[in-house]
Enzyme design. Structure first.
Site, PDB file in Angstrom:
ATOM      1  N   ASP A   7      -5.347  -8.634  12.278  1.00 22.80           N
ATOM      2  CA  ASP A   7      -6.363  -8.770  13.087  1.00 22.80           C
ATOM      3  C   ASP A   7      -5.790  -8.978  14.569  1.00 22.80           C
ATOM      4  OD1 ASP A   7      -6.050 -11.575  13.205  1.00 22.80           O
ATOM      5  OD2 ASP A   7      -8.219 -11.817  12.859  1.00 22.80           O
ATOM      6  N   HIS A   8      -6.815  -9.247  15.481  1.00 19.62           N
ATOM      7  CA  HIS A   8      -6.194  -9.491  17.072  1.00 19.62           C
ATOM      8  C   HIS A   8      -5.410 -11.024  17.100  1.00 19.62           C
ATOM      9  CE1 HIS A   8     -10.372 -11.416  16.221  1.00 19.62           C
ATOM     10  NE2 HIS A   8      -9.713 -12.350  17.204  1.00 19.62           N
ATOM     11  N   CYS A  64      -3.360 -12.984  10.259  1.00 15.19           N
ATOM     12  CA  CYS A  64      -4.632 -13.319  11.179  1.00 15.19           C
ATOM     13  C   CYS A  64      -4.273 -14.626  11.718  1.00 15.19           C
ATOM     14  CB  CYS A  64      -5.905 -13.161  10.441  1.00 15.19           C
ATOM     15  SG  CYS A  64      -5.935 -14.688   9.235  1.00 15.19           S
ATOM     16  N   GLY A  65      -5.271 -15.236  12.704  1.00 13.67           N
ATOM     17  CA  GLY A  65      -5.012 -16.483  13.358  1.00 13.67           C
ATOM     18  C   GLY A  65      -4.323 -17.613  12.435  1.00 13.67           C
ATOM     19  N   THR A  66      -4.683 -17.714  11.127  1.00  9.40           N
ATOM     20  CA  THR A  66      -4.471 -18.736  10.258  1.00  9.40           C
ATOM     21  C   THR A  66      -3.847 -18.118   9.067  1.00  9.40           C
ATOM     22  OG1 THR A  66      -6.497 -18.696   9.136  1.00  9.40           O
ATOM     23  CG2 THR A  66      -6.248 -20.300  10.942  1.00  9.40           C
ATOM     24  N   GLY A  67      -4.134 -16.971   8.667  1.00  5.59           N
ATOM     25  CA  GLY A  67      -3.517 -16.577   7.346  1.00  5.59           C
ATOM     26  C   GLY A  67      -4.575 -16.751   6.525  1.00  5.59           C
ATOM     27  N   ILE A  68      -5.509 -17.298   6.573  1.00  7.45           N
ATOM     28  CA  ILE A  68      -6.715 -17.789   5.372  1.00  7.45           C
ATOM     29  C   ILE A  68      -7.529 -16.389   5.576  1.00  7.45           C
ATOM     30  CG2 ILE A  68      -8.196 -19.299   4.877  1.00  7.45           C
ATOM     31  CD1 ILE A  68      -6.868 -21.438   6.472  1.00  7.45           C
ATOM     32  N   GLY A  69      -8.115 -16.272   6.392  1.00  2.00           N
ATOM     33  CA  GLY A  69      -9.107 -15.075   6.384  1.00  2.00           C
ATOM     34  C   GLY A  69      -8.740 -13.943   5.651  1.00  2.00           C
ATOM     35  N   HIS A  97       6.828 -16.636  -9.084  1.00  2.00           N
ATOM     36  CA  HIS A  97       6.027 -17.025 -10.123  1.00  2.00           C
ATOM     37  C   HIS A  97       4.648 -16.279 -10.170  1.00  2.00           C
ATOM     38  CE1 HIS A  97       7.882 -21.306 -10.497  1.00  2.00           C
ATOM     39  NE2 HIS A  97       8.849 -20.328 -10.628  1.00  2.00           N
ATOM     40  N   ARG A 131       7.166 -16.665 -18.801  1.00  2.00           N
ATOM     41  CA  ARG A 131       6.055 -17.470 -18.984  1.00  2.00           C
ATOM     42  C   ARG A 131       5.232 -17.172 -17.632  1.00  2.00           C
ATOM     43  NH1 ARG A 131      10.006 -20.345 -17.306  1.00  2.00           N
ATOM     44  NH2 ARG A 131       9.844 -21.985 -15.465  1.00  2.00           N
ATOM     45  N   HIS A 132       5.747 -16.868 -16.767  1.00  6.16           N
ATOM     46  CA  HIS A 132       5.004 -16.433 -15.518  1.00  6.16           C
ATOM     47  C   HIS A 132       4.127 -15.134 -15.372  1.00  6.16           C
ATOM     48  CE1 HIS A 132       7.409 -19.850 -13.559  1.00  6.16           C
ATOM     49  NE2 HIS A 132       8.508 -19.184 -13.876  1.00  6.16           N
TER      50      HIS A 132
HETATM   51  C1  RB5 Z   1     -10.231 -14.877  14.565  1.00  3.71           C
HETATM   52  O1  RB5 Z   1     -10.555 -15.750  15.574  1.00  3.71           O
HETATM   53  C2  RB5 Z   1      -9.796 -15.724  13.626  1.00  3.71           C
HETATM   54  O2  RB5 Z   1     -10.962 -16.473  12.914  1.00  3.71           O
HETATM   55  C3  RB5 Z   1      -8.887 -15.019  12.381  1.00  3.71           C
HETATM   56  O3  RB5 Z   1      -7.680 -14.418  13.044  1.00  3.71           O
HETATM   57  C4  RB5 Z   1      -8.372 -15.981  11.351  1.00  3.71           C
HETATM   58  O4  RB5 Z   1      -7.743 -16.804  11.610  1.00  3.71           O
HETATM   59  C5  RB5 Z   1      -9.299 -15.980  10.121  1.00  3.71           C
HETATM   60  O5  RB5 Z   1      -9.086 -16.736   9.263  1.00  3.71           O
END
Ligand code: RB5
Length: 144
Positions: A7-8, A64-69, A97, A131-132
């Site tokens: 994303d951006h 993304c910003g965090t990699g989480i989304g 693994h 096993r993995h």
């Molecule tokens: C965008 O502002 C941000 O929410 C996205 O890049 C990401 O970090 C979401 O998990």
């Protein structure tokens, strides 16, 4: 072939990895986004996950910003194991693994030098099977 998408919030880190790939003749396809214009990360995560599942690319890297989304979104695509990684050891384990087809990085979390090392560790690692594989099979059985 490596599928890339961001994303951006991750586009600048994606560019760092593209530069590393260009310098090292590693083949990739960039599915976007190309600009620092707000867009919704689930859209690119779904695109990249589907390209990998379809076999158009062997592996994917999402940003993304965090990699989480992007990791949460990619893991909603049935058959995909996307690992959110912030260190080299986890990147290696994600392949050895968990046989993750995709890793996810956060531009606001991980600096460019570490990001390159993470990507190298992931791409140079092999799934260990045994096993993995049994455990990966159990993960995938949860989807059904
Ligand atoms: C965008 O502002 C941000 O929410 C996205 O890049 C990401 O970090 C979401 O998990």
């Amino acid at each position: 072939m490596i599928a890339l998408g961001s994303d951006h919030g991750g586009v600048a880190l994606k560019e760092v990895i593209k530069e590393y790939f260009d310098e090292n003749n590693i083949a990739y396809k960039d599915y976007g986004t190309q600009a620092d214009v707000p867009m919704d990360y689930p859209d690119i995560a779904k695109d990249v996950a589907e390209k990998v599942l379809a076999g158009e690319c062997d592996k994917g890297i999402l940003f993304c910003g965090t990699g989480i989304g992007v990791s949460i979104a990619a893991n909603k695509v049935k058959g995909i194991r996307a690992a959110h990684v912030t260190d080299v050891f986890s990147a290696k384990m994600a392949k050895e693994h968990n046989n993750a087809q995709i890793i996810c990085l956060g531009e606001r979390i991980t600096g460019p030098g570490l990001a390159v090392e993470i990507v190298k560790a992931y791409l140079e690692s092999e799934h260990q099977g045994g096993r993995h594989q049994r455990r990966v099979d159990k993960i995938m059985a949860i989807e059904n």
